[in-house]
Design an enzyme around this catalytic site. Sequence first.
Site, PDB file in Angstrom:
ATOM      1  N   GLN B  19       0.840  -1.243   0.120  1.00  0.00           N
ATOM      2  CA  GLN B  19      -0.102  -0.069  -0.004  1.00  0.00           C
ATOM      3  C   GLN B  19       0.921   1.394   0.004  1.00  0.00           C
ATOM      4  O   GLN B  19       0.485   2.383  -0.185  1.00  0.00           O
ATOM      5  CB  GLN B  19      -0.774   0.069   1.231  1.00  0.00           C
ATOM      6  CG  GLN B  19      -0.349  -0.026   2.656  1.00  0.00           C
ATOM      7  CD  GLN B  19      -1.219  -0.132   3.610  1.00  0.00           C
ATOM      8  OE1 GLN B  19      -1.428  -1.388   4.164  1.00  0.00           O
ATOM      9  NE2 GLN B  19      -1.723   0.973   4.411  1.00  0.00           N
ATOM     10  N   CYS B  25      -5.361   0.520   3.803  1.00  0.00           N
ATOM     11  CA  CYS B  25      -5.195  -0.855   4.015  1.00  0.00           C
ATOM     12  C   CYS B  25      -6.677  -1.370   3.770  1.00  0.00           C
ATOM     13  O   CYS B  25      -6.833  -2.769   3.340  1.00  0.00           O
ATOM     14  CB  CYS B  25      -4.606  -0.982   5.377  1.00  0.00           C
ATOM     15  SG  CYS B  25      -5.889  -0.330   6.592  1.00  0.00           S
ATOM     16  N   HIS B 168      -6.294  -1.289  11.542  1.00  0.00           N
ATOM     17  CA  HIS B 168      -5.797  -1.887  10.495  1.00  0.00           C
ATOM     18  C   HIS B 168      -6.742  -3.063   9.632  1.00  0.00           C
ATOM     19  O   HIS B 168      -6.980  -3.840  10.416  1.00  0.00           O
ATOM     20  CB  HIS B 168      -4.294  -2.425  10.652  1.00  0.00           C
ATOM     21  CG  HIS B 168      -3.539  -2.798   9.750  1.00  0.00           C
ATOM     22  ND1 HIS B 168      -3.356  -2.084   8.443  1.00  0.00           N
ATOM     23  CD2 HIS B 168      -2.614  -3.784   9.332  1.00  0.00           C
ATOM     24  CE1 HIS B 168      -2.681  -2.444   7.760  1.00  0.00           C
ATOM     25  NE2 HIS B 168      -2.271  -3.551   8.055  1.00  0.00           N
ATOM     26  N   ASN B 195      -0.815  -9.443   4.845  1.00  0.00           N
ATOM     27  CA  ASN B 195      -0.848  -8.011   4.996  1.00  0.00           C
ATOM     28  C   ASN B 195      -0.617  -7.179   3.719  1.00  0.00           C
ATOM     29  O   ASN B 195      -0.191  -7.889   2.669  1.00  0.00           O
ATOM     30  CB  ASN B 195       0.310  -7.665   6.243  1.00  0.00           C
ATOM     31  CG  ASN B 195      -0.032  -6.296   6.774  1.00  0.00           C
ATOM     32  OD1 ASN B 195      -0.988  -5.624   6.288  1.00  0.00           O
ATOM     33  ND2 ASN B 195       1.025  -5.850   7.521  1.00  0.00           N
TER      34      ASN B 195
END
Lengths: 112, 230
Positions: B19, B25, B168, B195
Amino acid sequence: DGNEGDDLVIKQVVDGGAEPNVLSSEDHFSLFKKKFGKVYASREEHDYRFSVFKSNLRRARRHQKLDPSARHGVTQFSDLTRSEFKRKHLGVKGGFKLPKDANKAPILPTEN
Amino acid sequence: LPEEFDWRERGAVTPVKNQGSCGSCWSFSATGALEGANFLATGKLVSLSEQQLVDCDHECDPEEAGSCDSGCNGGLMNSAFEYTLKTGGLMREEDYPYTGKDGATCKLDKSKIVASVSNFSVISIDEEQIAANLVKNGPLAVAINAAYMQTYIGGVSCPYICMRRLNHGVLLVGYGSAGYAPARFKEKPYWIIKNSWGETWGEDGFYKICRGRNVCGVDSLVSTVTATVS
């Protein structure tokens, strides 16, 4: 050697006079900059980032104590303050509570 | 439920994305869930556009004043699903590539939409239900408190204390049964999380967090999505 009568349980296999190789904060910061290609615009910025990096090293040690089954240390975010990290790399808004109008997923069977 | 499960091994997970310096996110979490759902619906894994969400999605949570999806300034996965449902779907990554910058005008070309949402819902705070929905419906969009992630390198994260305030967005792609917790001298089951900080972070871009007690709020806001078969 020559002491076969003694009960030698432990055999020394490393140089007894060697100092352990412990990296300093400066060493860690140099490796960090090299690994993640970090370049700072000025000496002031460099020094500030180094101070943040040292603070994050201490934080990583605290995290290691509180989270012993993981490994904590230097990451690509080690020169960011907590608020910079939050602003630049997180980003869930209002996620601390469930939306009231959300559809609830049906309960699935989990036995057998 | 199987003892271990990993959607990466079944071809439902695209490579780890990055990102950059942008609080987007939530868009990566949402696209990851829809990529998996679309894979289950069509048999094809297609990487979807986060930039479309960053530029075009300004959906608001009706219950939370001022909580609207706003590009690099944050958003919410459920609102992203709502936008995707209303607008018709998402374009391919290559047709609407990620720049990591917001403020640009929306460049959605509806003729190039490749994945659509048919339904989405939230899963109760129950790890068995989360696992069941993961296995049945594909990777799940989850929110987490990322306090320990700034210094995470590897292993199973299982902090004694971690705030549950969610900040997140990530993607739950599987679970394992035997992550070793040295301080507790026992095997700990864990979630496998994708992630969006690139492959150099964590375990090749992935994070393992222990199961069992809603650590860092990981069980609190879990969303499942299903894709339309066109």
